[in-house]
Design an enzyme around this catalytic site. Structure first.
Site, PDB file in Angstrom:
ATOM      1  N   ASP A 100       0.010  -7.590   1.123  1.00 53.72           N
ATOM      2  CA  ASP A 100       0.347  -6.061   1.362  1.00 53.72           C
ATOM      3  C   ASP A 100       1.771  -5.979   1.484  1.00 53.72           C
ATOM      4  O   ASP A 100       2.253  -5.246   2.147  1.00 53.72           O
ATOM      5  CB  ASP A 100      -0.472  -5.616   2.439  1.00 53.72           C
ATOM      6  CG  ASP A 100      -0.339  -4.151   2.478  1.00 53.72           C
ATOM      7  OD1 ASP A 100      -0.226  -3.607   1.647  1.00 53.72           O
ATOM      8  OD2 ASP A 100      -0.229  -3.706   3.755  1.00 53.72           O
ATOM      9  N   SER A 116       4.700   2.400   8.039  1.00 54.42           N
ATOM     10  CA  SER A 116       4.436   1.282   6.886  1.00 54.42           C
ATOM     11  C   SER A 116       5.594   0.619   6.498  1.00 54.42           C
ATOM     12  O   SER A 116       6.243   1.581   5.697  1.00 54.42           O
ATOM     13  CB  SER A 116       3.270   1.673   6.004  1.00 54.42           C
ATOM     14  OG  SER A 116       2.138   2.091   6.536  1.00 54.42           O
ATOM     15  N   HIS A 161       0.741  -1.276   0.110  1.00 56.91           N
ATOM     16  CA  HIS A 161      -0.139  -0.063  -0.081  1.00 56.91           C
ATOM     17  C   HIS A 161       0.817   1.273   0.051  1.00 56.91           C
ATOM     18  O   HIS A 161       0.419   2.353  -0.328  1.00 56.91           O
ATOM     19  CB  HIS A 161      -0.967   0.022   1.223  1.00 56.91           C
ATOM     20  CG  HIS A 161      -0.258   0.180   2.621  1.00 56.91           C
ATOM     21  ND1 HIS A 161      -0.212  -1.083   3.369  1.00 56.91           N
ATOM     22  CD2 HIS A 161       0.248   1.218   3.047  1.00 56.91           C
ATOM     23  CE1 HIS A 161       0.206  -0.497   4.214  1.00 56.91           C
ATOM     24  NE2 HIS A 161       0.561   0.603   4.509  1.00 56.91           N
TER      25      HIS A 161
END
Length: 276
Positions: free
Chosen positions: A144, A226, A113
């Site tokens: 992901d 992230s 992402h």
């Protein structure tokens, strides 16, 4: 194990529900230190949230109760010094996330992402201040995860891998990344639970949701973390930071409340072998 996931509720009279979200990667257009207001998908580009029932008991699929590891005697400064060269900042357009070094010649692992909506130039900034262009080698939206290749890189320090299957509830851990664009930020905590089911709906009706069994930690994780590293007290990678839980009524209001999630290193390693 029961997955704690429910459809999002709407309507002004509905009491705000706690959400598990993938905070959108930090956007540099936003004021520094207020980037939590831009959270959306698991620290990167995925928007949406998993609604966790506040009435459902928290379940650990590991051990109901364990003695918490004594972290007071750990030399976290030594761990940070060792691992920081292996953690990078991934710049994508006007946003950014984090990543870990896989190889001396510039292969980088991050969340899908973080780069899914790149559409343009990607650069990777290293702990020593260097910033080099990068391209996407391959991605796996279902897990992901994504692998990048940095151009002109050499002599990098690859992250050391740990066996996430040996991780126990109560183990000491450190999260490293670029929350709110603050590169090289480290936070510490413990493993709060194992095999926690995390599901994040797709950004649109055409996009598939992302589900995985995660390591839960109370080490502070925020937008920009992230794709960064969750390491053990030996400085070895046990997980890739990817999501947080928030009591906010929407993912756009989410920030760390001490409940974060990481993709286990064993899972990540299997995906990397397929993507590289």
């Amino acid at each position: 194990m029961t997955e704690q996931s429910f459809p999002a509720m709407s309507g002004s009279l509905v009491e705000p529900q706690p959400v598990v979200v993938a905070p959108k990667f930090w956007r540099r257009a936003a004021p520094m230190l207020t980037a939590a207001t831009l959270v959306a998908g698991l620290f990167g580009g995925v928007t949406g949230a998993v609604i966790a029932s506040p009435d459902s008991p928290a379940t650990s699929t590991s051990v109901a109760a364990q003695t918490i590891s004594n972290t007071s005697t750990l030399d976290w400064s030594a761990v940070a010094s060792e691992v920081l060269p292996s953690v990078v900042q991934v710049n994508v357009g006007n946003g950014l996330g984090s990543g870990v070094v896989l190889s001396a010649d510039g292969k980088i692992l991050t969340n899908n992402h973080v780069v899914a909506s790149a559409g343009g130039q990607i650069t990777v900034k290293f702990n020593d201040g260097r910033e080099l262009p990068a391209t996407v080698v391959n991605t796996d939206a279902s897990s992901d995860l994504a692998v990048l290749q940095v151009s002109g890189a050499s002599g990098l320090t690859p992250i050391k891998w740990a066996d996430s299957g040996s991780v126990k509830v109560g183990d000491a851990v450190m999260a490293i990344g670029s929350p709110s664009g603050l590169q090289g930020t480290v936070t510490t905590g413990i493993v709060s639970a194992l095999d926690r089911k995390v599901t994040v709906p797709g950004e649109s009706r055409r996009a598939s949701s992302v589900s995985y069994q995660a390591i839960q930690t109370d080490a502070s994780i925020n937008p920009g973390n992230s794709g960064g590293a969750l390491v053990n007290a030996a400085g070895e990678l046990v997980g890739i930071n990817s999501a947080i839980y928030s009591p906010a009524s929407s993912s756009g209001e989410a920030g760390s409340v001490g409940i974060g999630f990481a993709i286990p290193s064993n899972t990540a390693k299997q995906i990397v072998e397929k993507l590289s």
